[in-house]
Design a protein around this motif. Structure first.
Motif, PDB file in Angstrom:
ATOM      1  N   ASP A  76       0.837  -1.213   0.000  1.00 30.57           N
ATOM      2  CA  ASP A  76       0.000   0.000   0.000  1.00 30.57           C
ATOM      3  C   ASP A  76       0.868   1.258   0.000  1.00 30.57           C
ATOM      4  N   ALA A  77       1.905   1.272   0.819  1.00 36.98           N
ATOM      5  CA  ALA A  77       2.805   2.429   0.868  1.00 36.98           C
ATOM      6  C   ALA A  77       3.589   2.559  -0.436  1.00 36.98           C
ATOM      7  N   CYS A  78       3.950   1.437  -1.052  1.00 39.15           N
ATOM      8  CA  CYS A  78       4.645   1.479  -2.337  1.00 39.15           C
ATOM      9  C   CYS A  78       3.734   2.057  -3.415  1.00 39.15           C
ATOM     10  N   THR A  79       2.457   1.675  -3.377  1.00 39.22           N
ATOM     11  CA  THR A  79       1.488   2.192  -4.336  1.00 39.22           C
ATOM     12  C   THR A  79       1.325   3.701  -4.175  1.00 39.22           C
ATOM     13  N   LYS A  80       1.301   4.168  -2.941  1.00 38.54           N
ATOM     14  CA  LYS A  80       1.198   5.614  -2.692  1.00 38.54           C
ATOM     15  C   LYS A  80       2.420   6.344  -3.256  1.00 38.54           C
ATOM     16  N   TYR A 120       5.502   7.902 -14.876  1.00 37.74           N
ATOM     17  CA  TYR A 120       6.018   6.530 -14.767  1.00 37.74           C
ATOM     18  C   TYR A 120       5.234   5.822 -13.678  1.00 37.74           C
ATOM     19  N   PRO A 121       4.586   4.767 -14.047  1.00 36.82           N
ATOM     20  CA  PRO A 121       4.454   4.204 -15.393  1.00 36.82           C
ATOM     21  C   PRO A 121       3.603   5.104 -16.286  1.00 36.82           C
ATOM     22  N   VAL A 122       3.775   4.929 -17.596  1.00 36.67           N
ATOM     23  CA  VAL A 122       3.076   5.780 -18.555  1.00 36.67           C
ATOM     24  C   VAL A 122       1.574   5.743 -18.299  1.00 36.67           C
ATOM     25  N   ASP A 123       1.038   4.553 -18.141  1.00 37.74           N
ATOM     26  CA  ASP A 123      -0.384   4.379 -17.838  1.00 37.74           C
ATOM     27  C   ASP A 123      -0.506   3.785 -16.442  1.00 37.74           C
ATOM     28  N   TRP A 124      -1.370   4.375 -15.631  1.00 33.95           N
ATOM     29  CA  TRP A 124      -1.562   3.873 -14.274  1.00 33.95           C
ATOM     30  C   TRP A 124      -2.140   2.459 -14.351  1.00 33.95           C
ATOM     31  N   PRO A 125      -1.509   1.496 -13.682  1.00 36.92           N
ATOM     32  CA  PRO A 125      -1.992   0.118 -13.764  1.00 36.92           C
ATOM     33  C   PRO A 125      -3.318  -0.083 -13.027  1.00 36.92           C
ATOM     34  N   ARG A 126      -4.133  -0.991 -13.555  1.00 38.28           N
ATOM     35  CA  ARG A 126      -5.402  -1.326 -12.881  1.00 38.28           C
ATOM     36  C   ARG A 126      -5.144  -1.891 -11.499  1.00 38.28           C
ATOM     37  N   ASP A 127      -4.058  -2.648 -11.371  1.00 31.26           N
ATOM     38  CA  ASP A 127      -3.677  -3.284 -10.110  1.00 31.26           C
ATOM     39  C   ASP A 127      -2.245  -2.856  -9.783  1.00 31.26           C
ATOM     40  N   TRP A 141       1.304  -4.773 -10.393  1.00 32.26           N
ATOM     41  CA  TRP A 141       2.320  -4.231 -11.295  1.00 32.26           C
ATOM     42  C   TRP A 141       3.682  -4.173 -10.593  1.00 32.26           C
ATOM     43  N   LEU A 142       3.668  -3.880  -9.307  1.00 31.63           N
ATOM     44  CA  LEU A 142       4.915  -3.830  -8.533  1.00 31.63           C
ATOM     45  C   LEU A 142       5.468  -5.227  -8.241  1.00 31.63           C
ATOM     46  N   THR A 143       4.702  -6.246  -8.580  1.00 29.57           N
ATOM     47  CA  THR A 143       5.090  -7.626  -8.324  1.00 29.57           C
ATOM     48  C   THR A 143       5.029  -8.395  -9.644  1.00 29.57           C
ATOM     49  N   PRO A 144       5.954  -8.116 -10.563  1.00 30.03           N
ATOM     50  CA  PRO A 144       5.891  -8.734 -11.892  1.00 30.03           C
ATOM     51  C   PRO A 144       6.177 -10.234 -11.841  1.00 30.03           C
ATOM     52  N   TRP A 163       3.942  -1.561 -24.858  1.00 30.08           N
ATOM     53  CA  TRP A 163       3.117  -0.482 -24.324  1.00 30.08           C
ATOM     54  C   TRP A 163       3.383   0.792 -25.123  1.00 30.08           C
ATOM     55  N   LEU A 164       2.476   1.737 -24.985  1.00 30.92           N
ATOM     56  CA  LEU A 164       2.531   2.955 -25.794  1.00 30.92           C
ATOM     57  C   LEU A 164       3.159   4.117 -25.036  1.00 30.92           C
TER      58      LEU A 164
END
Length: 153
Positions: free
Chosen positions: A12-16, A27-34, A38-41, A128-129
């Motif tokens: 949660d803190a990483c997402t913030k 960055y990232p260019v498009d905000w991920p849905r999750d 995304w932080l855990t590829p 990605w674009l």
């Protein structure tokens, strides 16, 4: 400020922190849905965070194909050497050279990697674009050799 392993409780803190970076740098260019996903590829073998007063200031991850990914430092924490410390932490986790890719639009990141001794070894188009809506041009880099190690690539 400390660099430590990221735990699931840190997401949660990483997402913030990532939201601050995205608002500032796209960055990232498009905000991920999750964002936590995304932080855990796929293929993640390690992730580390820079933390101060319980706030995440930076993040880096490493995948099993020895690729550095999801490296960022919040705008307010820049200029303190955190990106270099995070990269050093990822490099210390494995004995083989690392690789990374960066969008050609990331001029500050490119300058940082090149100042840090990373060597550009190629380029290609991403899936990605970019900001113009075209497949992003990405540059591929390899880490600088450690003492006693030959340059790869």
């Amino acid at each position: 400020m400390e660099i430590r392993d990221r735990t699931p409780d840190d997401l949660d803190a990483c997402t913030k922190a990532l939201a601050e970076v995205q608002a500032s740098d796209r960055y990232p260019v498009d905000w991920p849905r999750d964002p936590a996903g995304w932080l855990t590829p796929d293929g993640l073998i390690g992730a580390w965070i820079a933390v101060e007063a319980e706030a995440v200031l930076g993040h880096v991850a490493l995948t099993r194909d020895m690729e550095v990914t999801r490296l960022f430092v919040t705008p307010a924490a820049r200029g303190r050497g955190l990106a270099a410390r995070l990269l050093d932490t990822a490099r210390a986790a494995v004995e083989t050279p690392l690789k990374l890719e960066v969008s050609s639009e990331g001029t500050a990141a490119i300058a940082f990697y090149e100042r840090s001794g990373w060597r550009r070894v190629g380029s290609g188009r991403a899936r990605w674009l970019n900001a113009a809506g075209e497949p992003a041009l990405v540059y591929h880099y390899v880490s600088p050799p450690r003492s006693g190690e030959e340059q790869v690539g």
